[in-house]
Design a protein around this motif. Structure first.
Motif, PDB file in Angstrom:
ATOM      1  N   THR A 235       0.923  -1.286   0.075  1.00 23.62           N
ATOM      2  CA  THR A 235      -0.071  -0.157   0.036  1.00 23.62           C
ATOM      3  C   THR A 235       1.029   1.251   0.015  1.00 23.62           C
ATOM      4  O   THR A 235       1.915   1.103   0.315  1.00 23.62           O
ATOM      5  CB  THR A 235      -1.015  -0.052   1.197  1.00 23.62           C
ATOM      6  N   PRO A 236       0.415   2.415  -0.408  1.00 29.48           N
ATOM      7  CA  PRO A 236       1.133   3.518  -0.433  1.00 29.48           C
ATOM      8  C   PRO A 236       1.469   4.247   0.819  1.00 29.48           C
ATOM      9  O   PRO A 236       0.732   4.088   1.701  1.00 29.48           O
ATOM     10  CB  PRO A 236       0.275   4.555  -1.335  1.00 29.48           C
ATOM     11  N   GLN A 248       5.924   2.537  -5.763  1.00 25.30           N
ATOM     12  CA  GLN A 248       5.986   1.421  -6.700  1.00 25.30           C
ATOM     13  C   GLN A 248       5.020   0.407  -6.322  1.00 25.30           C
ATOM     14  O   GLN A 248       5.121  -0.436  -5.441  1.00 25.30           O
ATOM     15  CB  GLN A 248       7.262   0.944  -7.137  1.00 25.30           C
ATOM     16  N   ALA A 249       4.048  -0.011  -6.995  1.00 26.73           N
ATOM     17  CA  ALA A 249       3.190  -0.998  -7.008  1.00 26.73           C
ATOM     18  C   ALA A 249       3.848  -2.543  -6.960  1.00 26.73           C
ATOM     19  O   ALA A 249       4.441  -2.641  -8.178  1.00 26.73           O
ATOM     20  CB  ALA A 249       1.738  -1.134  -7.609  1.00 26.73           C
ATOM     21  N   GLU A 250       3.791  -3.153  -6.204  1.00 25.17           N
ATOM     22  CA  GLU A 250       4.260  -4.522  -6.031  1.00 25.17           C
ATOM     23  C   GLU A 250       3.115  -5.670  -6.120  1.00 25.17           C
ATOM     24  O   GLU A 250       2.123  -5.502  -5.575  1.00 25.17           O
ATOM     25  CB  GLU A 250       5.134  -4.653  -4.689  1.00 25.17           C
ATOM     26  N   LEU A 306      -6.979   0.027  -9.117  1.00 25.44           N
ATOM     27  CA  LEU A 306      -6.101  -0.649  -9.853  1.00 25.44           C
ATOM     28  C   LEU A 306      -5.902  -2.250  -9.803  1.00 25.44           C
ATOM     29  O   LEU A 306      -6.396  -2.916  -8.936  1.00 25.44           O
ATOM     30  CB  LEU A 306      -4.795   0.145 -10.109  1.00 25.44           C
ATOM     31  N   PHE A 307      -5.488  -2.764 -11.023  1.00 22.34           N
ATOM     32  CA  PHE A 307      -5.163  -4.136 -10.881  1.00 22.34           C
ATOM     33  C   PHE A 307      -4.062  -4.652 -11.935  1.00 22.34           C
ATOM     34  O   PHE A 307      -3.857  -3.787 -12.789  1.00 22.34           O
ATOM     35  CB  PHE A 307      -6.312  -4.951 -11.180  1.00 22.34           C
ATOM     36  N   GLY A 308      -3.607  -5.705 -11.599  1.00 25.62           N
ATOM     37  CA  GLY A 308      -2.297  -6.201 -12.532  1.00 25.62           C
ATOM     38  C   GLY A 308      -2.640  -7.211 -13.399  1.00 25.62           C
ATOM     39  O   GLY A 308      -3.570  -8.329 -12.955  1.00 25.62           O
ATOM     40  N   SER A 309      -2.147  -7.429 -14.561  1.00 24.14           N
ATOM     41  CA  SER A 309      -2.329  -8.448 -15.362  1.00 24.14           C
ATOM     42  C   SER A 309      -0.789  -9.051 -15.870  1.00 24.14           C
ATOM     43  O   SER A 309       0.151  -8.040 -15.785  1.00 24.14           O
ATOM     44  CB  SER A 309      -2.943  -8.034 -16.923  1.00 24.14           C
ATOM     45  N   PRO A 310      -0.749 -10.213 -16.397  1.00 25.02           N
ATOM     46  CA  PRO A 310       0.639 -10.774 -16.766  1.00 25.02           C
ATOM     47  C   PRO A 310       1.071 -10.147 -18.158  1.00 25.02           C
ATOM     48  O   PRO A 310       0.172  -9.947 -18.948  1.00 25.02           O
ATOM     49  CB  PRO A 310       0.151 -12.306 -17.174  1.00 25.02           C
TER      50      PRO A 310
END
Length: 641
Positions: A235-236, A248-250, A306-310
């Motif tokens: 989290t920020p 930086q989002a991990e 937000l979300f992450g994708s490969p």
């Protein structure tokens, strides 16, 4: 005012001596007693309002079993002579949103086969108004979708006020697929499926009625459970105003070991980041990937999803769940920013004014306008009735701005039959001229929308100025929404919103107005509306609803909008300067004021600024235009120095 009205077809006026034939014909066809049927009076045309009032008209079985209604109000511009007769029969027939009247008497002349659109019909004896379901305001229900569980079937039947059938559509952004395994039935309005990814998923829902009326609302579906095995894991941290910042989002993929070279693709889909920061999603080496960097210029709390994708086949399969995070920027004593533009802090974790369990303000609250009057705060607001889907204006009183006592009934209600504001009244804005309180509001009636004025000496009992204010000044249109009213040196200043921009009108009596046009314009992806303006003796300060579409930070082509509050100031009230907005955004995940905040009203006591705002779902009710965008729900309170 009575006057002659001629309707022409093929250049031939259709006029006859007034006839009572229709009266006796209807009496034969309709199952009513003579004691109930009213005396047929002359129709009345109000030239000022442009409205035709038909004292008695029978409506066929499509409406209410051949019951006779009185005081039918028709807009003159909608009365059309038709060359072919109505459907079979000689009684009046309601079909497809129109009332076909085989014979209507107008000032001593009888016209045949008139077709007109109904707005409101009152039953005999002063009973509750009958609202034509095709022309009543659109309201999508429920207010907030019940939460869902990952991996469990979900079904929600959406509804809307008025007569169906409705056509439904929706836009959303979610990991893995565009809809998180959810679908919305076009015809039934059932939102269903088995969601997989967890988090706060934005939904933009459109309902379209058979008469073409539509409402767009944006809300959130909260999905709990486990969902994906992949997540954003950090989290920020908090930042300091005017100092460098980096977050930086991990993800659970990481960037080392078996995932060395993995470059996840993060999507920023909803919300806002602090002014002064930029989001870098590019693959410029994993050290710089998915970072939020810069020098924040305004203090406050900024929440986004937000979300992450490969990003490559080196990453583990699947996408992350939705993650809603908040970056908090703390105030700096050395920061040079305008007063009232930074450091807004919510005074409570819950709304200070909420909907009532039942009655005239039982569905949503909106459009607050606050002034200090008689050593107390008076908060005027519009309430939406969950049963009739119409608005009225009420007031609540407080000594501290947090604890409020509502007046049980509206202080301003729609006008009576035939009144220009007989449909609903909303968007109040109030000022004190030293002798009385003056309110400008928007009213709806048979002619659409226009602006009205009312006055009061005690803040509780209001007297309407007869007629349209906007007709008197030469401006009419439902695109004009009153926002903020000031009284300075003998002059009224009315800031209004229209077409995604803010305009200004001036007057010396609050009745006759001079329109100065737009003074603060939205542009492209950013539209502005519902401003609150304060003059502190040297500077005009404005807080406004700021609507941002997919071209300004959200996922490309998502159709998802962020509604928040911005700030501008001016030396003369005409030329405005902005400062890297927004300055106040939706609450953190799980709080009441999501997914949007807007409709601010600000009071300055000489030391502190006090802001009451609306938090809840976003109403984007005019398709293809955002000038009517606002937030509906409950009212919160925040302060700053």
């Amino acid at each position: 005012m009575n006057q002659r009205l001629d309707i022409f077809l093929d250049d031939t006026p259709l006029t006859k001596p007034r006839s009572r034939f229709l009266f006796w014909l209807l009496a034969v066809f309709l199952p009513i007693s003579s004691s109930v049927f009213p005396v047929l009076a002359d129709d009345v045309f109000d030239a000022t309002a442009g409205i035709l009032k038909v004292p008695a008209v029978a409506v066929g079985t499509s409406i209410n079993n051949n019951t006779v209604y009185t005081d039918l109000t028709l807009t003159l511009g909608q009365v059309i002579r038709v060359s072919s007769g109505p459907p079979n029969g000689t009684i009046d027939i309601f079909d497809g949103g129109y009332l076909y009247i085989p014979s209507v008497s107008v000032f001593g002349n009888v016209y045949t086969n008139v077709v007109a659109t109904i707005s409101k019909v009152l039953t005999i004896g002063g009973a509750t108004p009958y609202v034509n379901p095709l022309t009543m305001p659109m309201v999508v229900t429920p207010f907030q979708p019940p939460s869902a569980q990952s991996g469990a079937p979900y079904s929600l039947a959406l509804g809307a006020t008025g007569s169906g059938p409705f056509q439904w559509s929706a836009s959303t952004v979610a990991p893995g697929s565009t809809n998180n395994h959810l679908t919305l039935s076009t015809n039934s309005g059932i939102l269903g499926g088995t969601p997989y990814y967890t988090g706060n998923q934005p939904l933009l829902i459109t309902a379209t009625r058979q008469d073409g009326a539509a409402q767009n609302i944006q809300t959130e579906l909260v999905i709990s459970g486990i969902g994906s095995t992949q997540n954003i894991t950090n989290t920020p941290s908090a930042g300091q105003q005017n100092q460098s910042y980096l977050w930086q989002a991990e993800t659970t993929w990481g960037y080392t070991g078996s995932n060395l070279g993995c470059t996840p693709d993060l999507s920023f889909i909803f919300g806002s980041i602090p002014p002064g920061l930029t989001y870098n999603p590019l693959y410029v080496g994993y050290q710089n990937n998915d970072t939020f960097t810069g020098v924040p210029t305004f203090a406050g709390a900024y929440t986004f999803t937000l979300f992450g994708s490969p990003g490559s086949n080196l990453c583990a399969p699947d996408s992350t769940n939705l993650s809603t995070v908040t970056i908090t920027i703390n105030s700096s004593s050395t920061a040079s920013v305008p007063k009232g533009s930074s450091g807004w802090t919510r005074a409570t974790s819950s709304p200070v004014l909420s909907v009532s369990p039942a009655g005239w303000d039982s569905f949503t609250l909106g459009s607050p306008s606050v002034l200090n009057f008689g050593a107390a705060y008076y908060l005027y607001y519009e309430g939406l009735n969950s049963t009739t889907a119409t608005h009225a204006i009420g007031v609540a009183i407080s000594s501290d701005g947090i604890h409020w006592t509502k007046q049980a009934n509206p202080v301003l209600s729609p006008g009576g039959p035939g009144a220009w504001d007989m449909g609903e009244v909303r968007y109040p804005t109030i000022t004190n001229n030293g002798q009385s309180l003056v309110m400008i509001y928007q009213g709806w009636g048979g002619n659409g929308a226009a602006l009205g004025m009312a006055s009061s000496t005690d803040g509780l009992h209001w007297i309407k100025q007869q007629g349209y204010v906007s007709v008197l000044k030469g401006v009419v249109g439902d695109a004009y929404v009153p926002a903020s009213l000031l009284y300075i040196n003998g002059q009224y200043l009315l800031y209004y919103s229209s077409d995604g921009s803010i305009g200004l009108m001036t007057s010396t009596d609050a009745i006759h107005w001079s329109d100065k046009g737009f003074v603060f314009n939205g542009n492209g992806a950013v539209q502005i509306s519902r401003a609150s303006v304060v003059y502190d003796g040297s500077t005009y300060r404005m807080w406004y609803t700021r609507t941002v579409d997919a071209n300004d930070g959200t996922a490309a082509n998502s159709g998802i909008y962020a509604v928040m509050i911005g700030y501008a100031d001016s030396a003369d009230g005409i030329t405005w300067k902005t400062y890297g907005n927004p300055i106040f955004t939706a609450g953190a995940s799980g709080t009441w004021d999501r997914p949007g905040v807007g409709d601010p009203t600000v009071y300055y006591d000489g030391i502190n600024f006090h802001m009451w705002y609306v938090g809840g779902r976003e109403n984007l009710s005019i398709q293809s235009y955002l000038y009517d965008a606002f937030v509906e729900g409950n009212i919160g309170y925040a302060t700053t120095h």
